[in-house]
Design a protein around this motif. Structure first.
Motif, PDB file in Angstrom:
ATOM      1  N   SER A  96       0.845  -1.208   0.000  1.00 45.24           N
ATOM      2  CA  SER A  96       0.000   0.000   0.000  1.00 45.24           C
ATOM      3  C   SER A  96       0.870   1.244   0.000  1.00 45.24           C
ATOM      4  O   SER A  96       2.091   1.159   0.205  1.00 45.24           O
ATOM      5  N   GLY A  97       0.212   2.384  -0.165  1.00 47.60           N
ATOM      6  CA  GLY A  97       0.925   3.650  -0.141  1.00 47.60           C
ATOM      7  C   GLY A  97       1.494   3.961   1.230  1.00 47.60           C
ATOM      8  O   GLY A  97       2.637   4.415   1.352  1.00 47.60           O
ATOM      9  N   ALA A  98       0.683   3.735   2.259  1.00 47.18           N
ATOM     10  CA  ALA A  98       1.152   4.005   3.623  1.00 47.18           C
ATOM     11  C   ALA A  98       2.392   3.167   3.922  1.00 47.18           C
ATOM     12  O   ALA A  98       3.369   3.665   4.491  1.00 47.18           O
ATOM     13  N   ASN A 101       5.438   4.556   2.257  1.00 45.89           N
ATOM     14  CA  ASN A 101       5.942   5.728   2.971  1.00 45.89           C
ATOM     15  C   ASN A 101       6.565   5.349   4.319  1.00 45.89           C
ATOM     16  O   ASN A 101       7.537   5.979   4.749  1.00 45.89           O
ATOM     17  N   PHE A 129      -0.631  14.595   2.337  1.00 43.13           N
ATOM     18  CA  PHE A 129      -1.255  13.336   2.754  1.00 43.13           C
ATOM     19  C   PHE A 129      -0.295  12.195   2.448  1.00 43.13           C
ATOM     20  O   PHE A 129       0.163  12.043   1.325  1.00 43.13           O
ATOM     21  N   HIS A 130      -0.005  11.390   3.486  1.00 40.47           N
ATOM     22  CA  HIS A 130       0.932  10.285   3.290  1.00 40.47           C
ATOM     23  C   HIS A 130       0.409   8.945   3.767  1.00 40.47           C
ATOM     24  O   HIS A 130       1.119   7.944   3.656  1.00 40.47           O
ATOM     25  N   GLY A 131      -0.813   8.905   4.335  1.00 39.09           N
ATOM     26  CA  GLY A 131      -1.353   7.622   4.764  1.00 39.09           C
ATOM     27  C   GLY A 131      -1.881   7.677   6.187  1.00 39.09           C
ATOM     28  O   GLY A 131      -1.859   8.726   6.829  1.00 39.09           O
ATOM     29  N   GLU A 183       4.864  15.434  -1.640  1.00 40.11           N
ATOM     30  CA  GLU A 183       4.215  15.029  -2.887  1.00 40.11           C
ATOM     31  C   GLU A 183       4.594  16.047  -3.971  1.00 40.11           C
ATOM     32  O   GLU A 183       4.563  17.240  -3.717  1.00 40.11           O
ATOM     33  N   GLU A 188      -4.695  14.718  -2.194  1.00 39.51           N
ATOM     34  CA  GLU A 188      -5.770  14.881  -1.210  1.00 39.51           C
ATOM     35  C   GLU A 188      -5.876  16.344  -0.789  1.00 39.51           C
ATOM     36  O   GLU A 188      -6.957  16.825  -0.460  1.00 39.51           O
ATOM     37  N   ASP A 216       6.678  11.352  -2.421  1.00 38.38           N
ATOM     38  CA  ASP A 216       5.516  10.468  -2.324  1.00 38.38           C
ATOM     39  C   ASP A 216       4.754  10.581  -3.643  1.00 38.38           C
ATOM     40  O   ASP A 216       4.027  11.545  -3.876  1.00 38.38           O
ATOM     41  N   VAL A 218       2.615   8.247  -4.653  1.00 39.07           N
ATOM     42  CA  VAL A 218       1.573   7.220  -4.547  1.00 39.07           C
ATOM     43  C   VAL A 218       0.388   7.575  -5.460  1.00 39.07           C
ATOM     44  O   VAL A 218      -0.176   6.709  -6.127  1.00 39.07           O
ATOM     45  N   GLN A 219       0.052   8.871  -5.517  1.00 35.73           N
ATOM     46  CA  GLN A 219      -1.065   9.300  -6.362  1.00 35.73           C
ATOM     47  C   GLN A 219      -0.606   9.790  -7.737  1.00 35.73           C
ATOM     48  O   GLN A 219      -1.280   9.575  -8.742  1.00 35.73           O
ATOM     49  N   LYS A 245      -0.895   3.078  -5.395  1.00 40.01           N
ATOM     50  CA  LYS A 245      -2.178   3.201  -6.103  1.00 40.01           C
ATOM     51  C   LYS A 245      -2.227   2.587  -7.512  1.00 40.01           C
ATOM     52  O   LYS A 245      -2.785   1.518  -7.698  1.00 40.01           O
TER      53      LYS A 245
HETATM   54  C1  LIG Z   1      -3.488   7.454  -1.164  1.00 36.42           C
HETATM   55  C2  LIG Z   1      -2.200   8.052  -0.768  1.00 36.42           C
HETATM   56  C3  LIG Z   1      -1.411   7.472   0.245  1.00 36.42           C
HETATM   57  C4  LIG Z   1      -1.865   6.290   1.046  1.00 36.42           C
HETATM   58  O1  LIG Z   1      -1.989   5.132   0.308  1.00 36.42           O
HETATM   59  P1  LIG Z   1      -2.744   3.861   0.925  1.00 36.42           P
HETATM   60  O2  LIG Z   1      -2.573   2.802  -0.123  1.00 36.42           O
HETATM   61  O3  LIG Z   1      -4.164   4.250   1.151  1.00 36.42           O
HETATM   62  O4  LIG Z   1      -2.063   3.529   2.193  1.00 36.42           O
HETATM   63  C5  LIG Z   1      -0.181   8.057   0.506  1.00 36.42           C
HETATM   64  N1  LIG Z   1       0.241   9.131  -0.161  1.00 36.42           N
HETATM   65  C6  LIG Z   1      -0.482   9.708  -1.132  1.00 36.42           C
HETATM   66  C7  LIG Z   1       0.062  10.898  -1.856  1.00 36.42           C
HETATM   67  C8  LIG Z   1      -1.743   9.200  -1.463  1.00 36.42           C
HETATM   68  O5  LIG Z   1      -2.474   9.806  -2.400  1.00 36.42           O
END
Ligand SMILES: *Cc1c(COP(=O)(O)O)cnc(C)c1O
Length: 412
Positions: A96-98, A101, A129-131, A183, A188, A216, A218-219, A245
């Motif tokens: 996962s993203g969390a 990170n 936002f990091h989780g 990011e 978010e 980060d 993730v998004q 993601k």
């Molecule tokens: C969604 C998101 C996360 C968290 O990811 P999860 O898979 O929900 O843990 C972390 N950082 C960013 C930038 C995100 O958009």
């Protein structure tokens, strides 16, 4: 209909989908929806992408899980492919993203300890936002998300986003800083796009101070912004990149990538994950990344996103309740002048699935491969919808308070 056996962690919309095809979702009542949120930037290739489906089916029939106690050839192959698309050197796989990170935060702390810093600090951003795990929640710049979960972790310093000078000030006064985590575009936080050279400035400051530059993505990763990773718009290589993601097009997988001085920080025993990078997850991610390459989806996302952004700006230019229309690639935000969560209901009734973040920003994260006709349909339906919403009671009520310069309202 809330289930009594589910924890009430989500305010769910009362619709369930049973099938998906490309950008379209079909609910249990047979209604069809245009999916402009892609499971929050997850299904970048759209739903039921044939290559990803085939890879998952085949691998599930062969071998799902072994353990990181053993060699996992598909994991090695995915690490090689990610190194190729990112310019990074090493990968650690998680789910996962969390978790990605968390790995980055642990890596930064260990890097500090390896350089004689016993109490390492990581600089993080306002609005980030990091989780939701404890370390990533601490790194997240939202008091609302953190409230009730104190004590948070120590070792984080928060600065305003898009303010490189703030980092220079800290560099002068704090010798315990080991990394900056941010990011490239805040998702978010409301699709917040920093100045064009912001990442270049951070790269330079990190170089000058031996800090790790940790992004980060993730998004923003996996083609979302029109390059494989968003930092590639800036021609830099960070020390650490996290992704999740869109990496498995819906199959859970995350990764923490490292290069340069961060590449060899983790040694056996420092970090681990039972499921991380198992054969099934890696098969799904390999099919996803390969398809992004084969179908040239980074370039496609850039072109379609640009077209949608231009069209949305054009159609909404006389709407004074629209504060801003911004985006890069298939990451688009339409900021209204007041909270607009109710718009989701209206949109769903019109067969459009979207999302509102930071209270008043309509967020679009469409699949990277939508057709021109679909892009036109999305823009036209949405622009009309926003105008209807703004004109009806719900929109009017909230905007009842007169604002200065309100007489600039023009005909629509
Ligand atoms: C969604 C998101 C996360 C968290 O990811 P999860 O898979 O929900 O843990 C972390 N950082 C960013 C930038 C995100 O958009």
């Amino acid at each position: 209909m809330a289930n009594q056996h589910l924890m009430a962690t989500y305010n769910r919309i009362d619709t369930a989908f049973e099938q998906g095809q490309g950008s379209w979702l079909f609910d249990t009542n047979g209604n069809k929806y245009f999916d402009l949120i892609s499971g929050i930037a997850v299904c970048g290739l759209g739903h039921s992408h044939p290559e990803v489906t085939r890879a998952i089916k085949e691998q599930a029939g062969r071998l799902i899980h072994t353990s990181n106690l053993y060699q996992i050839p598909l994991q090695s192959k995915l690490a090689d492919l990610l190194a190729e698309v990112s310019g990074m050197e090493k990968a650690f796989f998680c789910n996962s993203g969390a978790e990605a990170n968390e790995a980055a935060i642990k890596l930064a702390r260990l890097y500090g300890h390896q350089h004689g810093i016993d109490s390492p600090n990581i600089i993080v951003m306002e609005g980030s936002f990091h989780g939701r795990s404890m370390a990533t929640l601490t790194a997240t710049g939202s008091r609302k998300a953190q409230a009730g979960f104190e004590p948070l972790l120590s070792g984080f310093i928060r600065v305003p986003y898009n303010d490189a000078e703030a980092l220079k000030d800290i560099a002068k006064n704090n010798s315990n800083v080991v990394a900056v985590l941010l990011e490239p575009i805040q998702g978010e936080g409301g699709i917040v796009i920093p100045d064009k050279d912001y990442l270049n400035k951070i790269r330079e400051i990190c170089n000058d101070n031996q800090w790790l530059m940790m992004l980060d993505e993730v998004q923003t990763g996996n083609g979302r912004t029109g390059t494989y990773f968003a930092y590639q718009h800036n021609q830099i290589i960070p020390d650490v990149v996290t992704t999740a993601k869109g990496l498995g097009n819906g199959f859970p997988i995350g990764a923490c990538l490292a290069s340069g001085k961060a590449a060899n920080v983790f040694q056996p025993g420092n970090h681990a994950s039972t499921f991380g990078g198992n054969p099934l997850a890696c098969a799904a991610a390999l099919a996803t990344v390969t398809s992004i390459q084969k179908e040239d989806l980074c370039a496609k996302a850039a072109a379609t996103g640009e077209k949608m952004l231009t069209a949305l700006k054009e159609q909404l230019k006389f709407a004074d309740y629209v504060k801003d229309v911004r985006g890069i690639g298939m990451m688009i935000g339409i900021e209204l002048d007041s909270p607009c969560a109710e718009l989701l209901v209206l949109a769903k009734a019109k067969g459009l699935l979207l999302n509102v973040t930071a209270d008043s920003v309509i967020r679009l994260l469409p699949a990277l491969n939508i057709s021109e006709e679909e892009a036109d349909l999305a823009v036209n339906t949405l622009a009309k919808l926003i105008k209807v919403y703004a004109a009806d009671d719900r929109g009017r009520e909230r905007r009842a308070k007169p604002r200065s310069g309100d007489d600039r309202r023009k005909s629509r």
